[in-house]
Design an enzyme around this catalytic site. Structure first.
Site, mmCIF file in Angstrom:
data_model
loop_
_atom_site.group_PDB
_atom_site.id
_atom_site.type_symbol
_atom_site.label_atom_id
_atom_site.label_comp_id
_atom_site.label_asym_id
_atom_site.label_seq_id
_atom_site.Cartn_x
_atom_site.Cartn_y
_atom_site.Cartn_z
ATOM 1 N N THR A 122 18.585 23.194 -31.903
ATOM 2 C CA THR A 122 18.219 24.596 -31.672
ATOM 3 C C THR A 122 17.701 24.772 -30.244
ATOM 4 O OG1 THR A 122 17.563 24.661 -33.977
ATOM 5 C CG2 THR A 122 16.849 26.517 -32.614
ATOM 6 N N ASP A 204 -1.820 -0.713 5.268
ATOM 7 C CA ASP A 204 -2.672 -0.617 4.080
ATOM 8 C C ASP A 204 -4.077 -1.125 4.417
ATOM 9 O OD1 ASP A 204 -3.572 -0.495 1.468
ATOM 10 O OD2 ASP A 204 -2.545 -2.334 0.838
HETATM 11 C C1 SPV Z 1 -1.634 -1.825 -4.041
HETATM 12 O O1 SPV Z 1 -0.620 -1.585 -4.688
HETATM 13 O O2 SPV Z 1 -1.960 -1.185 -3.054
HETATM 14 C C2 SPV Z 1 -2.532 -2.913 -4.473
HETATM 15 C C3 SPV Z 1 -1.998 -4.044 -5.223
HETATM 16 O O3 SPV Z 1 -3.690 -2.859 -4.121
HETATM 17 S S1 SPV Z 1 -1.629 -5.293 -4.112
HETATM 18 O O4 SPV Z 1 -0.700 -4.746 -3.105
HETATM 19 O O5 SPV Z 1 -1.061 -6.385 -4.834
HETATM 20 O O6 SPV Z 1 -2.871 -5.696 -3.439
HETATM 21 MG MG MG Z 2 -4.121 -1.444 -2.687
#
Ligand code: SPV
Ligand code: MG
Length: 431
Positions: A122, A204
């Site tokens: 439906t 990062d």
């Molecule tokens: C991320 O994904 O940013 C993490 C996990 O902190 S790692 O990259 O394994 O540190």
């Molecule tokens: Mg991380």
């Protein structure tokens, strides 16, 4: 009287269900199975009302001879027990991942001459509207935030996939596979600092600020309903971390994971190849406690991530820290490793579980990727995070496409391996 069986995995009864009941009654007495929450989350959305309410809702329908629990997605058990003459279902199970369920039913019924009745699904405006409302409800902060805890209670292991945009969010939200007679989907999403930074072309190192990271969360949340686990890096200064907790909680994020490092944070997968400093137990505990004191809901989780194995400080240090962080109020422990095999992770989990059966355990099997979810669950792991695989699969594909366009001075050579625009458009719904 012939026996007709159907399974309902719904939070609300609409015209489509009433139509199935009407059709079923033409063939005989109707037994309805209500799918368990555990099974429902494997291929459908998270139930927005409890199993008991869903069961009662079906019991109140007219014209039904019996209501039973269907525990598993596949029908082996329920058909074995009830031996229905017919199984009736909307014909939407003829395609997509649900076809695996129909195939399973067909095989079971054919063993004794039972039959499937496919009823035209439906597709009314009302049904579409109810469905959209239900999804909208699941995406609201107050419903989404608590879902991670609910899933930990429901699933042998909660599976989170890294997302860093609306599009990757949609992949985590919508990908369902049927494989070896089982259906599966991801339960949650991980906003990785690594991949969020990478998507912005940044390292990062806690360089991407929280305003920008909140923008990513918002992009993801706008188009999804699944719970979000936020990679909070070190959490920053304790005085700043408390603000982070409040903001995440307000947005409907379910958990923040903070790692016990201090100073310039580098990605853990560098291990001891770069200078990284682990925080003191006392200071990190203060940060956890401050976060816990700040949060306003019971559901939000602060998960403490232990870097002792990454920084080669030994198992005893990791365990001591786990004990201290739990005492300081941590709602979960993430243990990380960059070893190729999962042995040290198993060892940590077994020792930790020997003294603590309650606190959820989280792992990120990037280096020790041969480990299976079932093995992790056996060692007491509650959440597995696939932390960067989407980014790492997209990047080489995009780079290869760019190279080939440069090579051939046109796009024909790359076209065969590209997703048709039509498929991309169909992933994205319009209101
Ligand atoms: C991320 O994904 O940013 C993490 C996990 O902190 S790692 O990259 O394994 O540190
Ligand atoms: Mg991380």
């Amino acid at each position: 009287m012939k026996r007709v069986y159907t399974c309902f995995c719904t939070d609300m009864i609409h015209d489509g269900h009433l139509n199935i009941i009407r059709e079923a009654r033409k063939y005989g007495e109707l037994i309805i199975g209500v799918l368990s929450d555990e099974a429902m989350v494997r291929f459908n959305r998270f139930p927005s009302v409890s199993f008991e309410e869903r069961f009662r809702m079906v019991q109140q329908l007219e014209g039904i001879s019996e209501v039973v629990v269907q525990k598993e997605i596949m029908y082996d058990h329920v058909i074995g027990e009830l031996k229905p003459d017919y199984v009736i279902h909307g014909d939407n199970w003829k395609t997509g991942a649900m076809k695996a369920i129909r195939d399973n039913v067909e095989e079971l019924l054919s063993a004794y001459g039972g039959q499937i009745i496919d009823v035209p699904y439906t597709y009314s405006e009302k049904v579409r509207h109810l469905d959209a409302n239900m999804r909208e409800k699941l995406s609201m902060p107050e419903y989404r935030r608590k879902r991670l805890k609910q899933l930990i209670g429901l699933c042998p292991i909660v599976k989170a996939l890294e997302v860093h945009s609306g599009l990757t969010g949609l992949i985590a939200e919508k990908t369902i596979v049927a494989y070896q007679g089982e259906l599966d989907q991801f339960d949650a999403m991980w906003i990785s600092s690594l991949c969020d930074s990478t998507a912005k072309g940044k390292p990062d190192i806690e360089l991407v600020d929280s305003t920008s990271r909140f923008r990513t969360i918002d992009d993801v949340m706008e188009v999804t309903t699944k719970p979000v686990i936020f990679d909070g890096d070190t959490g920053g200064l304790t005085e700043h971390f408390v603000y982070l907790v409040r903001s995440l909680e307000r947005m409907g994020v379910s958990a923040v994971i903070i790692e016990d490092k201090t100073g310039l944070k580098k990605n853990s997968l560098f291990g001891t190849e770069v200078v990284q400093t682990q925080d003191t137990v006392e200071h990190f505990c203060e940060k956890i406690a401050a976060g816990k004191a700040t949060q306003l809901t019971d559901e939000f989780m602060i998960i403490a991530r232990i870097e002792s194995l990454i920084l080669e400080q030994g198992m005893e240090d990791a365990l001591n820290r786990a004990r201290a962080y739990v005492k300081a109020g941590a709602d979960g422990i993430m243990i990380h490793s960059r070893k190729k095999d999962p042995e040290e992770i198993f060892q940590f989990c077994d020792l930790f579980r020997g003294e603590n059966q309650e606190t959820p355990l989280v792992v990120v099997p990037t280096s020790f990727h041969s480990v299976t979810e079932a093995e992790l669950a056996e060692h007491g792991v509650n959440i597995v995070i696939y932390a960067n695989q989407l980014t790492r699969s997209a990047f080489p594909a995009m780079e290869e496409t760019a190279r080939d366009i440069l090579r051939y001075h046109r796009a024909e050579e790359v076209d065969a391996r590209l997703m048709p625009i039509k498929n991309i458009i169909s992933l994205i719904e319009e209101l």
